[in-house]
Scaffold this motif. Structure first.
Motif, PDB file in Angstrom:
ATOM      1  N   ARG A  37       0.765  -1.212  -0.052  1.00  0.00           N
ATOM      2  CA  ARG A  37      -0.173  -0.013   0.016  1.00  0.00           C
ATOM      3  C   ARG A  37       0.948   1.304   0.094  1.00  0.00           C
ATOM      4  NH1 ARG A  37      -0.970   3.620   4.754  1.00  0.00           N
ATOM      5  NH2 ARG A  37      -2.972   4.852   4.134  1.00  0.00           N
ATOM      6  N   ASP A  38       2.202   1.071   0.718  1.00  0.00           N
ATOM      7  CA  ASP A  38       2.717   2.290   0.756  1.00  0.00           C
ATOM      8  C   ASP A  38       4.317   1.766   0.838  1.00  0.00           C
ATOM      9  OD1 ASP A  38       4.171   4.524   1.671  1.00  0.00           O
ATOM     10  OD2 ASP A  38       3.393   4.640   3.854  1.00  0.00           O
ATOM     11  N   THR A  39       4.860   2.343  -0.381  1.00  0.00           N
ATOM     12  CA  THR A  39       6.216   1.708  -0.338  1.00  0.00           C
ATOM     13  C   THR A  39       7.411   2.527   0.437  1.00  0.00           C
ATOM     14  OG1 THR A  39       6.463   3.067  -2.172  1.00  0.00           O
ATOM     15  CG2 THR A  39       6.085   1.039  -2.804  1.00  0.00           C
ATOM     16  N   SER A  40       7.023   3.376   1.236  1.00  0.00           N
ATOM     17  CA  SER A  40       8.012   4.181   2.201  1.00  0.00           C
ATOM     18  C   SER A  40       7.901   3.399   3.413  1.00  0.00           C
ATOM     19  CB  SER A  40       7.546   5.545   2.431  1.00  0.00           C
ATOM     20  OG  SER A  40       6.379   5.582   3.282  1.00  0.00           O
ATOM     21  N   HIS A  41       6.724   2.598   3.983  1.00  0.00           N
ATOM     22  CA  HIS A  41       6.717   1.820   5.032  1.00  0.00           C
ATOM     23  C   HIS A  41       7.871   1.111   5.391  1.00  0.00           C
ATOM     24  CE1 HIS A  41       4.913  -0.809   8.102  1.00  0.00           C
ATOM     25  NE2 HIS A  41       5.089  -1.737   7.449  1.00  0.00           N
ATOM     26  N   VAL A  42       8.345   0.923   6.653  1.00  0.00           N
ATOM     27  CA  VAL A  42       9.406   0.157   6.983  1.00  0.00           C
ATOM     28  C   VAL A  42       8.900  -0.928   7.810  1.00  0.00           C
ATOM     29  CG1 VAL A  42      11.642   0.186   8.352  1.00  0.00           C
ATOM     30  CG2 VAL A  42      11.034   2.283   7.015  1.00  0.00           C
TER      31      VAL A  42
END
Length: 255
Positions: free
Chosen positions: A167-172
């Motif tokens: 959903r969010d490629t900046s998620h770690v």
């Protein structure tokens, strides 16, 4: 991926979504904000740092209760929204500052309280950020972190991290309670209370808010449909993709 490139990626992901986060019901309301307001009301003379403030919902709650607030975020566009909204609401004692969570531009022992809400799962190095939190806190200063959390179970954990990253490629990472305890303790911050809750997420709003590309939305739906019964039960997975996550409200202090 280097720390710098990840930070740039986070800013790119969230910069043009600032208004959507300001109006998001998930971010603008919740038991955690009510709890935060109650905690801060006991310390009206405090100077508070909101670390990774996003569209400023926790900052605004703080501004209603304490003497000074600094809303701090990597995204200049998020901070523009916070600054404009603060002005509209008459929060002249709320200031904004831009930078990384892992490198705070404040002198030692500046703040009475550091808060953070729904931000840490995007940070490149939470441990380093927490060491910075300890540095800028006054002696015996308080810390209040609120975030989505992983249940810790390996099967449930990988499912959550996968749909978050699609959903969010900046998620770690959404961290488990045990991981949070470890990181806080290593940073010299002692946890004195953890409150767990559940957060319902309506699928369409969840992906629209992040402008998730249709190909990745399709991938999330396919992954959801392949989930085991254990996963479906735990996350209360609905036919339309809506689900429920765990959240943590962590209260700690500078040792």
């Amino acid at each position: 991926m280097t720390a710098k490139s990840h930070h740039q990626h986070v800013e790119a992901q969230f910069g043009d979504r600032a208004q959507a986060y300001l109006s998001s019901a998930v971010h603008a309301t919740g038991h955690d904000l009510q709890r935060l307001s109650k905690r801060l009301s006991a310390t009206p003379e405090s100077c508070v740092l909101d670390l990774g403030c996003g569209a400023g919902h926790a900052s605004f709650i703080a501004a209603e209760q304490v003497r000074n607030v600094v809303a701090y975020d990597l995204s200049s566009q998020m901070l523009d929204v916070v600054k404009r909204t603060a002005s509209e609401r008459g929060y002249s004692h709320l200031k904004t500052e831009q930078g990384y969570a892992e490198s705070l531009p404040f002198p030692d022992e500046t703040f009475d309280i550091v808060i953070s809400r729904y931000s840490a799962h995007h940070w490149h190095d939470v441990g380093q950020a927490l060491r910075e939190v300890k540095r800028v806190l006054k002696p015996a200063g308080a810390v209040i972190f609120m975030d989505v959390s992983s249940p810790g179970n390996a099967v449930l954990d990988i499912w959550l991290q996968t749909i978050e990253a699609l959903r969010d490629t900046s998620h770690v990472r959404d961290y488990s309670p045990g991981e949070w305890l470890n990181m806080f303790t290593k940073a010299g911050l002692m946890i004195n209370r953890v409150t767990q809750d559940r957060l319902s997420l309506e699928f369409s709003n969840w992906v629209t808010r992040m402008r998730t590309p249709e190909t990745l939305v399709t991938a999330i739906r396919a992954y959801q449909q392949s989930a085991s019964d254990e996963v479906k039960r735990y996350y209360m997975l609905q036919d339309d993709g809506s689900f429920t996550s765990d959240t943590l409200f962590i209260e700690a202090y500078k040792a």
